[in-house]
Structure formats: structure tokens, C-alpha cells
Design a protein around this motif. Structure first.
Motif, PDB file in Angstrom:
ATOM      1  N   ARG A  15       0.987  -1.251   0.010  1.00  0.00           N
ATOM      2  CA  ARG A  15       0.128  -0.203  -0.047  1.00  0.00           C
ATOM      3  C   ARG A  15       0.718   1.227   0.007  1.00  0.00           C
ATOM      4  N   ARG A  16       1.966   1.093   0.621  1.00  0.00           N
ATOM      5  CA  ARG A  16       2.886   2.435   0.682  1.00  0.00           C
ATOM      6  C   ARG A  16       3.444   2.465  -0.457  1.00  0.00           C
ATOM      7  N   ALA A  17       3.794   1.502  -1.274  1.00  0.00           N
ATOM      8  CA  ALA A  17       4.506   1.694  -2.565  1.00  0.00           C
ATOM      9  C   ALA A  17       3.486   2.242  -3.541  1.00  0.00           C
ATOM     10  N   ASP A  18       2.359   1.986  -3.358  1.00  0.00           N
ATOM     11  CA  ASP A  18       1.116   2.372  -4.288  1.00  0.00           C
ATOM     12  C   ASP A  18       0.815   3.706  -3.898  1.00  0.00           C
ATOM     13  N   LYS A  19       0.993   4.169  -2.606  1.00  0.00           N
ATOM     14  CA  LYS A  19       0.723   5.558  -2.313  1.00  0.00           C
ATOM     15  C   LYS A  19       1.868   6.359  -3.092  1.00  0.00           C
ATOM     16  N   ALA A  20       3.048   5.994  -2.762  1.00  0.00           N
ATOM     17  CA  ALA A  20       4.144   6.618  -3.577  1.00  0.00           C
ATOM     18  C   ALA A  20       4.029   6.919  -5.003  1.00  0.00           C
ATOM     19  N   LEU A  21       3.550   5.705  -5.662  1.00  0.00           N
ATOM     20  CA  LEU A  21       3.354   5.601  -6.829  1.00  0.00           C
ATOM     21  C   LEU A  21       2.379   6.729  -7.264  1.00  0.00           C
ATOM     22  N   TYR A  22       1.212   6.863  -6.698  1.00  0.00           N
ATOM     23  CA  TYR A  22       0.236   7.871  -7.056  1.00  0.00           C
ATOM     24  C   TYR A  22       0.559   9.118  -6.670  1.00  0.00           C
ATOM     25  N   LEU A  23       1.347   9.374  -5.655  1.00  0.00           N
ATOM     26  CA  LEU A  23       2.204  10.640  -5.357  1.00  0.00           C
ATOM     27  C   LEU A  23       2.926  11.156  -6.594  1.00  0.00           C
ATOM     28  N   ALA A  24       3.658  10.124  -7.224  1.00  0.00           N
ATOM     29  CA  ALA A  24       4.363  10.444  -8.330  1.00  0.00           C
ATOM     30  C   ALA A  24       3.460  10.988  -9.288  1.00  0.00           C
ATOM     31  N   LYS A  25       2.355  10.231  -9.816  1.00  0.00           N
ATOM     32  CA  LYS A  25       1.481  10.678 -10.655  1.00  0.00           C
ATOM     33  C   LYS A  25       0.877  12.096 -10.395  1.00  0.00           C
ATOM     34  N   ASP A  26       0.725  12.350  -9.104  1.00  0.00           N
ATOM     35  CA  ASP A  26       0.146  13.436  -8.670  1.00  0.00           C
ATOM     36  C   ASP A  26       0.997  14.753  -9.068  1.00  0.00           C
ATOM     37  N   LYS A  27       2.494  14.578  -8.608  1.00  0.00           N
ATOM     38  CA  LYS A  27       3.451  15.555  -8.792  1.00  0.00           C
ATOM     39  C   LYS A  27       3.769  15.709 -10.238  1.00  0.00           C
ATOM     40  N   GLY A  28       3.255  15.215 -11.103  1.00  0.00           N
ATOM     41  CA  GLY A  28       3.253  15.549 -12.617  1.00  0.00           C
ATOM     42  C   GLY A  28       4.004  14.366 -13.473  1.00  0.00           C
ATOM     43  N   ARG A  29       4.074  13.173 -12.870  1.00  0.00           N
ATOM     44  CA  ARG A  29       4.445  11.947 -13.527  1.00  0.00           C
ATOM     45  C   ARG A  29       5.894  12.009 -13.961  1.00  0.00           C
ATOM     46  N   ASN A  30       6.392  10.654 -14.266  1.00  0.00           N
ATOM     47  CA  ASN A  30       7.656  10.305 -14.748  1.00  0.00           C
ATOM     48  C   ASN A  30       8.581  10.529 -13.622  1.00  0.00           C
ATOM     49  N   LEU A  31       8.263  10.045 -12.525  1.00  0.00           N
ATOM     50  CA  LEU A  31       9.082  10.406 -11.145  1.00  0.00           C
ATOM     51  C   LEU A  31       9.238   9.017 -10.349  1.00  0.00           C
ATOM     52  N   ILE A  32      10.383   9.116  -9.475  1.00  0.00           N
ATOM     53  CA  ILE A  32      10.564   7.965  -8.575  1.00  0.00           C
ATOM     54  C   ILE A  32      10.272   8.463  -7.266  1.00  0.00           C
ATOM     55  N   ILE A  33       9.507   7.836  -6.627  1.00  0.00           N
ATOM     56  CA  ILE A  33       9.055   8.358  -5.216  1.00  0.00           C
ATOM     57  C   ILE A  33       9.646   7.150  -4.368  1.00  0.00           C
ATOM     58  N   PRO A  34      10.389   7.213  -3.237  1.00  0.00           N
ATOM     59  CA  PRO A  34      10.423   6.131  -2.328  1.00  0.00           C
ATOM     60  C   PRO A  34       9.626   6.601  -0.951  1.00  0.00           C
ATOM     61  N   ALA A  35       9.231   5.280  -0.348  1.00  0.00           N
ATOM     62  CA  ALA A  35       8.238   5.466   0.834  1.00  0.00           C
ATOM     63  C   ALA A  35       8.979   4.863   2.019  1.00  0.00           C
ATOM     64  N   LEU A  36       9.861   5.446   2.422  1.00  0.00           N
ATOM     65  CA  LEU A  36      10.642   4.532   3.547  1.00  0.00           C
ATOM     66  C   LEU A  36      10.224   5.362   4.836  1.00  0.00           C
TER      67      LEU A  36
END
Ligand SMILES: Nc1nc2c(ncn2[C@@H]2O[C@H](COP(=O)(O)OP(=O)(O)OP(=O)(O)O)[C@@H](O)[C@H]2O)c(=O)[nH]1
Length: 565
Positions: free
Chosen positions: A544-565
Motif C-alpha cells: 500500500r505504501r509503494a502504491d501511495k508513493a506511485l500515486y504521489l508521483a502521478k500527482d506530482k506530474g508523472r515520470n518520477l521515482i518516489i520512495p516511501a521509507l
């Protein structure tokens, strides 16, 4: 006749004179002859005899006056002082001396004549007159008794052997042998006088009946042996049917003959029939031999001694031929030889049967082991094929059909497997979720097939990442996931986690640089959300954490890598 040697027997046959009359009393008008053979006589008439014996010794000698061959119905004998009445029609106990032949104890006075005389009635086939001491006859009977007992013992043993052979094999040949040997032994037992003496000493009426039963049985069982020995499966022995019918009516023919002509003729019939029996046997054996019976020649060889001795006996008995052969001993020898041959035949047959059975068992065992071997080979072959199919199915079940990347199921199993094994504190699972940006528009613009091509291109980037400790899978649709086992010695982000982050950057970069002609080399973007799941963490929560990070990347304008550590 002159008696002068107590050690030997004095034959009186050439001195006896005979006369025939219709009554037991002599009238004095009878004509006397030196041979009874020249006199016409019916069995009911009286045959008178007389003979004078002169004792040349000067001492008195106790002797037995003897008439051999007990085929005499009624016998009256006198030595001038004593008178005896005996015969086959009277109880055995009425005999003056307990011996098979007729003996009359008398005393020859010194240097004087003794006249023995008397009458006989009955068939009287053969007879012989003699005088000797009781010791002489007793010694003679001892030898005869030994011979007879040896004969009965041998025949009894053969009967038992053949009966056991029948019980063991259920083959009727053995039963026919056993019946033939038994009936012929019983016939001898009856003819030699042992039956009268031991079985029915006071019932002389059984003599003729027992003789008839035994002689008819001998003939019938002889036919049985002949046809049973030659019997083969699905094959009618030549002449079997008419002979069977004849044997069935033979006893009735005997009874008819007895009632119409007389008992003597009824008793003679089976004896006479042995001649046609021999001819029939020879013919049947010959025909069966020609038809390919392998037993025929053995049976012929076995029957030869008995046939020869039967011929001798019947010729001597019926035609009173003078032959230098003791008829009974000849017959006994022939019979024993035939029975021995039969036992040899039987033994040969049994050996063959046992051999055949053993061969069959061996063959069956061989066939069984061959079948088992073949079956085992087949089972091995099938098992191998099944294993191959199973592994092919397992590969199919574990891969995504479009991209050939591991599918979601494989990823889940990898994750479960990692968490099933105890995860130490310094161990963790790195999880990354990758989602392509604006993939729908690629599909919409270039078509679904082109979309597939793009997915395959992404798969080509991810495929080399797969190893023992890492799974890069198609997670569903245009979403991918990477799971990797990492170590973190100090509880902080380890160098391996850093390596994972670097790897994600490489992957991200590779996606951005992926050039696909069919989308006009349009630049591809992807969002990546990733996290670390330690041994004590909840795996579902980690995803779920990884998924959230993924959606955060989408929200922030896409084509991003976001870690959820
Ligand atoms: N060609 C192809 N398209 C697929 C496959 N699986 C899913 N898709 C498509 O992927 C698209 C996903 O669309 P969205 O969920 O809206 O995502 P997106 O267009 O990438 O938008 P964002 O993720 O928000 O950037 C849909 O149009 C699906 O039809 C597939 O196997 N092949």
C-alpha cells in the motif's frame, strides 16, 4: 501204482480208471476207461474213478490222497475205511484238509494195496490224482502261498498307486488301470481258493456269483483300459461307441445265458470273449496308431505279455492242450509284466504332465515379469511425460503470456516464500511498483497491438533483473512490480537498498530512452513508487505504501521515482 518214496509225490494219473453214470451208485455195468477225456459226459452226470496204490515199504505211511484243481461241484471219496463228502458247493469247512486242493488223509498199510475211489460232478475242467505225505504237500503249499502273497501284494500296491494317480491327476486312465488291476487280482483271489477260505468259508453259494462278477468285470475293465488309454481331447476313439454298448449289455447277456442254457456256459462266455477282445484291441490300437496316437504303440507293448499268457491259459483251459508250461504261473508272469508296463506308461505320463505344468508355470512367470517390466517402463515414460507437462504448465502458470515476464502470481509466491522463511532483522524485501504514464493514449492513438508492443519493450528492460533474489513481474495492465531480498546490517538503509534505488533509476532511465518506431519514437514516461518491508512489517501495508508513493508521483506530474521509507 507203487508207493516207495515218502519224500516225493506219486502221480496216479496214468493209473486211474474212469466211468460215467447217471447216479452216484455204480450198477456194475459201467465201462471203465484209462482216460476220462474219451468219455462223453454232461456236467450233471457222475464221473466215477478208482485207483489202487501199493505200499512197497514195510512200514505204514500216513498220506494225503489228492485231487487238484477245485472246479468240482461235489466230490465223494473213500479209501475203503473212511468216506468223505466235499466239493465247491459245500462249505469250505467241510473239507477234510484245510488246503486249496482236495486232500483226503489216509494211511497206507505196509506192503499192501489201498484202493481210492469216488465220484465227481460239475464242470471239472482239469484234474490230477496223486499221493504224498502231508509234509510234502505242506511244503509245496508254503511255496505257493509265498508266490501268491507276493503277487497279491504287488497287485494291491499297483491298485493303490493307480488310485492315488487318479486322485492326484483326476485322469480316468489311472482309474481304469486301478479297476482292471483290482478286478483281475480279485479274480485270482477267488480262483486260487483264498476267497472261499477267508471271505465266505460257510457260504459256498457265493462261489459261482463271485466268479461271474469278477470275470465279467475283468473283461469290461480291460475294454475300459483300452479305450481310456487311447482317449484324446475332441477325438472319438475308433470303435468306442459299439464297444461301450456291448459292455453295457454284456452282464444281461450273461444272466440270460445262465437262465436259458446254464451257469457253466454263462461263466465260460467272458473267457471265450477274451479272444475277440484281443483282436478288437489289436485293431483299435492299429487304427489309433495310424491316426497319430503316440500312446498306441506303448499300449500295444504293455498288452503283449498279458495277451500271450492269456492265450496260453485259455487254450490250455478250454482245449486241454498238453503244453510244457505251468498255465497259472505263465499267466501271473504275463499279468505282472503288463501291469509293470502300465506303471511305466503311467509314470511316463505323470512325468510329462508335471513337466508340462512346470513349463507352463515358467512361461507364465516369464510373461508376468516381462509384463511387469513393460508396465514399469510405461509408468516411467508416462511419469516423465507428466512431469514435463507439469513443468510446462508450471512455466505457463508462472509467466505472463504477452510479455513472458513472471506474472503477479509468481511475484506473490516469491513474496510469500520470503516471508515464510524466517526473515532476520537485518533482512528486508524491497518493493517497487511501476506504472506507465498515459498509456491509454498510446492505445487510443496507435491501437491496442502497438500498446502490446510497448509493454513488450518494457518487459525487455525488466526481464534481465530476474534472479534468485529478485522478481521483476508484470503486475497487471500497464503496471509492473519488482521485489528484491536485501540486507540492512544497521537497521538503516543499507547499501543493498541503495543499489535497489540505483537500479530503479536505471530502469526509469531505460524506459525514458526506449525508442519504439511504431509510436513515432514518442518518449515514454513511468511513475515508480517503492518501499522496504522489514521482517516485522506487514507486507500488505508495504505494498500500500509503494502504491501511495506511485500515486504521489502521478500527482506530482508523472515520470518520477518516489520512495516511501
Ligand atoms: N495494449 C494494451 N493495453 C492495455 C493492456 N492492459 C491494460 N491496457 C490499457 O492500459 C490503459 C490504462 O489506462 P489508465 O489506467 O487510464 O492509465 P494511463 O492512461 O496510463 O494514465 P495514467 O496512468 O494516469 O498516466 C487502458 O487503456 C487499458 O486498456 C494490455 O495488455 N495491452
Amino acid at each position: 501204482a507203487n508207493f516207495n518214496d515218502p519224500q516225493s509225490m506219486l502221480s496216479l494219473d496214468s493209473d486211474v480208471v474212469f466211468a460215467v453214470s447217471n447216479s452216484a451208485e455204480l450198477t456194475g455195468d459201467e465201462q471203465w476207461f484209462y482216460s476220462a477225456d474219451v468219455i462223453e459226459r454232461s456236467p450233471s452226470q457222475y464221473l466215477h474213478f478208482k485207483v489202487r496204490v501199493y505200499n512197497q515199504l514195510d512200514t505204514q505211511v500216513p498220506v494225503w490222497f489228492s485231487i487238484s484243481f477245485p472246479a468240482i461241484k461235489r466230490l465223494t471219496v473213500t479209501d475203503g475205511t473212511k468216506r468223505w463228502v466235499t466239493g465247491d458247493s459245500l462249505p469250505f469247512s467241510s473239507r477234510p484238509v484245510n488246503a486249496p486242493n482236495y486232500h483226503f488223509p489216509s494211511i497206507l498199510p505196509p506192503s499192501a494195496y489201498t484202493e481210492f475211489s469216488g465220484t465227481m460232478t460239475g464242470e471239472i475242467l482239469r484234474y490230477s490224482f496223486s499221493v504224498a505225505t502231508p509234509e510234502y504237500y505242506s511244503n509245496l503249499y508254503m511255496k505257493t502261498l509265498q508266490r501268491d502273497m507276493a503277487f497279491f501284494g504287488a497287485m494291491g500296491l499297483l491298485t493303490v498307486l493307480c488310485t492315488l494317480g487318479f486322485i492326484a491327476s483326476r485322469n480316468l486312465v489311472f482309474l481304469s488301470f486301478a479297476s482292471f488291476i483290482f478286478t483281475i487280482t480279485f479274480w485270482f483271489f477267488r480262483v486260487f481258493g483264498y476267497a472261499f477260505e477267508l471271505l465266505w468259508p460257510n457260504t459256498p453259494s457265493l462261489n459261482d456269483i463271485s466268479y461271474a462278477v469278477s470275470i465279467y468285470s475283468v473283461l469290461i475293465t480291460a475294454f475300459w483300459v483300452l479305450f481310456q488309454t487311447l482317449a484324446r481331447d475332441n477325438h472319438e476313439v475308433y470303435g468306442a461307441k459299439p464297444v461301450k454298448r456291448f459292455c453295457a449289455i454284456l452282464p444281461f447277456m450273461g444272466i440270460l445265458l445262465w437262465q436259458s442254457v446254464g451257469l457253466d456256459s454263462a461263466l465260460k462266455l467272458p473267457v471265450i470273449l477274451f479272444f475277440p477282445y484281443i483282436l478288437i484291441a489289436a485293431l483299435v490300437i492299429f487304427v489309433e496308431h495310424k491316426r497319430g496316437s503316440d500312446r498306441a504303440k506303448w499300449l500295444a507293448a504293455a498288452m503283449l505279455p498279458l495277451t500271450f499268457s492269456t492265450l496260453v491259459l485259455t487254450v490250455i483251459a478250454l482245449f486241454e492242450v498238453e503244453v510244457y508250461l505251468e498255465p497259472i504261473a505263465t499267466f501271473m508272469t504275463g499279468l505282472v509284466m503288463t501291469c509293470l508296463f502300465m506303471v511305466a506308461l503311467t509314470a511316463n505320463y505323470m512325468v510329462k504332465v508335471v513337466q508340462r505344468e512346470r513349463d507352463a508355470q515358467k512361461e507364465a512367470a516369464q510373461l508376468k515379469s516381462e509384463q511387469t517390466f513393460r508396465l514399469e517402463a510405461l509408468v516411467k515414460e508416462r511419469t516423465l511425460a507428466l512431469e514435463q507437462t507439469n513443468s510446462a504448465l508450471a512455466v505457463l502458470a508462472s509467466k505472463d503470456s504477452l510479455t513472458e515476464l513472471p506474472n503477479r502470481r509468481t511475484l506473490d509466491l516469491f513474496v510469500d516464500d520470503t516471508f515464510d522463511k524466517t526473515i532476520h532483522d537485518h533482512e528486508a524485501l524491497a518493493i517497487a511498483l511501476i506504472d506507465l504514464d498515459h498509456f491509454k493514449s498510446i492505445n487510443d492513438t496507435f491501437g491496442h497491438n502497438v500498446g502490446d508492443e510497448v509493454l513488450k519493450g518494457i518487459a525487455n528492460i525488466l526481464a534481465p533483473l530476474n534472479n534468485e533474489d529478485q522478481v521483476a513481474a508484470r503486475y497487471g495492465g500497464e503496471e509492473f512490480a519488482i521485489a528484491k531480498r536485501v540486507t540492512q546490517p544497521n537497521g538503516n538503509q543499507s547499501s543493498e537498498a541503495e543499489e535497489f534505488a540505483k537500479q530503479l533509476e536505471i530502469v526509469h532511465c531505460a524506459i525514458n530512452q526506449l525508442a519504439i518506431a511504431s509510436i513515432d519514437d514518442r518518449k515514454l514516461g513511468a511513475c515508480i513508487g517503492w518501499t522496504l518491508c522489514k521482517g516485522s512489517d506487514d507486507i500488505v501495508e508495504a505494498f500500500r505504501r509503494a502504491d501511495k508513493a506511485l500515486y504521489l508521483a502521478k500527482d506530482k506530474g508523472r515520470n518520477l521515482i518516489i520512495p516511501a521509507l
